[in-house]
Design an enzyme around this catalytic site. Structure first.
Site, PDB file in Angstrom:
ATOM      1  N   ASP A 138       1.647  -0.552  -0.047  1.00  0.00           N
ATOM      2  CA  ASP A 138       1.042   0.627  -0.670  1.00  0.00           C
ATOM      3  C   ASP A 138       1.731   0.947  -1.989  1.00  0.00           C
ATOM      4  OD1 ASP A 138      -0.122   3.596  -0.643  1.00  0.00           O
ATOM      5  OD2 ASP A 138      -1.051   2.478   0.992  1.00  0.00           O
ATOM      6  N   HIS A 178       0.865   8.303  -2.024  1.00  0.00           N
ATOM      7  CA  HIS A 178       0.003   7.685  -1.020  1.00  0.00           C
ATOM      8  C   HIS A 178       0.837   6.961   0.046  1.00  0.00           C
ATOM      9  CE1 HIS A 178      -3.421   4.943   0.245  1.00  0.00           C
ATOM     10  NE2 HIS A 178      -4.108   6.055   0.015  1.00  0.00           N
ATOM     11  N   SER A 341      -7.676   5.868   4.479  1.00  0.00           N
ATOM     12  CA  SER A 341      -6.287   5.487   4.260  1.00  0.00           C
ATOM     13  C   SER A 341      -5.365   6.076   5.312  1.00  0.00           C
ATOM     14  CB  SER A 341      -5.805   5.975   2.887  1.00  0.00           C
ATOM     15  OG  SER A 341      -6.067   5.044   1.874  1.00  0.00           O
TER      16      SER A 341
END
Length: 395
Positions: A138, A178, A341
């Site tokens: 990520d 994220h 996600s």
């Protein structure tokens, strides 16, 4: 926020070597201009066939990048199709270098941003009968009280730190945080897990297939992951899996479970790598139903809550003014966010937790977590997976 064309234009302006291709009408894809990827054993043959246009060759573990001369104006999608053609089976493992994008911010999907959240207690200790490692491909990891003192974080913190404001505009990049958010979701489900971060996309949520392959090849060589979470992906130019990425996935073998998000375009178009057979593709739920943005289809294996999740996040104070007594872009380590996600690490975390707590291998744990005989199964969404603790997993 929902102007798709404007977001696409910003992406292309930031990534000058990216281009939109649409060999299949109505099914666009993003690729790196003038680049093709070749599985290592096919590199020599492929280079020989394209030598008249080839500008350079870059060899890495398991993959070779052939860069073509721009003046030749080669259609890399057509070239990949020709080099890979061989009747019912591919002749050479060749693919354009597709851009991969983190979800939720995807140029043809919803534009959901993180929102500041109140602090949450770290998950308590649990009894673990075996060590389990979860790799997170990520944006990286930022320091956080939940894991700042963990040995696994100290070993890698300098090499995987998140970049929060790459364009120096005093605003948090669209998907900065994220990876840190996903780490918290995994730990909320599997507190004993050791996390292994690999930075494959930037804070704007954009990377490419080559970076994902590099990370997977590294994990395969070192054998240091029981579960891999990939909360990103792409549509391909021909709606088929990239054969080069497929080989990197296969190299991990059955000793590793790969979990990937299904994507946020509200379509049944296959999203890769989630749609690959060896990968657990995860859609998002909003309560008992599919979240409006979630992809779906025959290729989806599981679903979990993906709306309004709360988790660990970065610390950042942007330039936006206070509104009604609230600072909308000041984050103090926690946020709420929505997207496939974040449904994916719920599933990855449940698999890791079961493997650790019952001393079973990750594949056996995945079979139990995804067993439709034990859990509700939804058409085009797969097996429903519940978070262990609603208080820790949902905002």
């Amino acid at each position: 926020m929902f102007d798709q064309q404007a977001r696409l234009e910003r992406l292309l302006a930031r990534h000058r070597d990216a281009v939109v291709v649409e060999p299949l009408p109505g099914r666009p894809a993003l690729i790196r201009r003038d680049e093709i990827l070749v599985a290592g054993q096919d590199a020599g043959a492929a280079e020989g066939l394209v030598q008249r246009w080839c500008d350079s060759r870059q060899d890495e573990h398991g993959v070779t990048v052939l860069r073509l001369r721009a003046p030749a104006k080669v259609d890399v999608c057509e070239l990949a199709a020709v080099l890979g053609s061989g009747g019912r089976h591919r002749r050479l493992s060749v693919s354009p270098n597709h851009l991969v994008l983190g979800q939720p911010m995807w140029w043809s999907g919803p534009a959901d941003r993180p929102r500041p959240a109140a602090p949450m207690p770290a998950p308590g200790p649990v009894r673990a009968r075996r060590d389990v490692t979860v790799a997170i491909l990520d944006t990286g990891l930022s320091p956080h009280p939940w894991y700042a003192d963990a040995d696994w974080f100290r070993e890698q913190r300098d090499e995987v730190g998140e970049v929060l404001d790459a364009d120096l505009d005093f605003e948090l990049d669209a998907q900065a945080g994220h990876g840190t958010f996903i780490a918290g979701v995994v730990l909320s489900q599997a507190p004993s897990a050791a996390l292994r971060a690999r930075r494959v996309i930037g804070g704007d949520g954009v990377g490419d297939e080559l970076d994902v392959i590099r990370a997977l090849e590294s994990l395969a060589r070192r054998g240091r992951a029981d579960v891999v979470n990939i909360s990103l992906g792409c549509h391909t130019y021909d709606d088929r899996p990239s054969p080069v990425l497929s080989r990197a996935v296969a190299a991990l073998g059955r000793r590793t479970v790969i979990v990937a998000c299904a994507g946020n375009a509200a379509t049944d178009r296959p999203f890769w790598p989630a749609a690959m057979k060896p990968v657990v593709g995860v859609a998002a739920l909003d309560g008992p139903d599919r979240a409006w943005f979630s992809n779906y289809g025959w290729w989806v294996d599981a679903c979990a809550q993906g709306v309004g999740l709360a988790s660990t996040f970065v610390r950042f104070d942007g330039s936006r003014p206070v509104e009604d007594g609230t600072d909308p872009d000041r984050f103090d380590g926690f946020a709420t966010w929505s997207g496939t996600s974040f449904a994916a690490p719920v599933v990855a975390g449940r698999i890791a937790a079961l493997a650790a707590e019952e001393d079973i291998d990750p594949c056996a744990a995945a079979d139990r977590v995804l067993d439709p005989g034990r859990h509700r199964s939804l058409p085009d969404l797969g097996t429903e997976v519940h978070a262990e603790s609603a208080e820790n997993a949902l905002g």
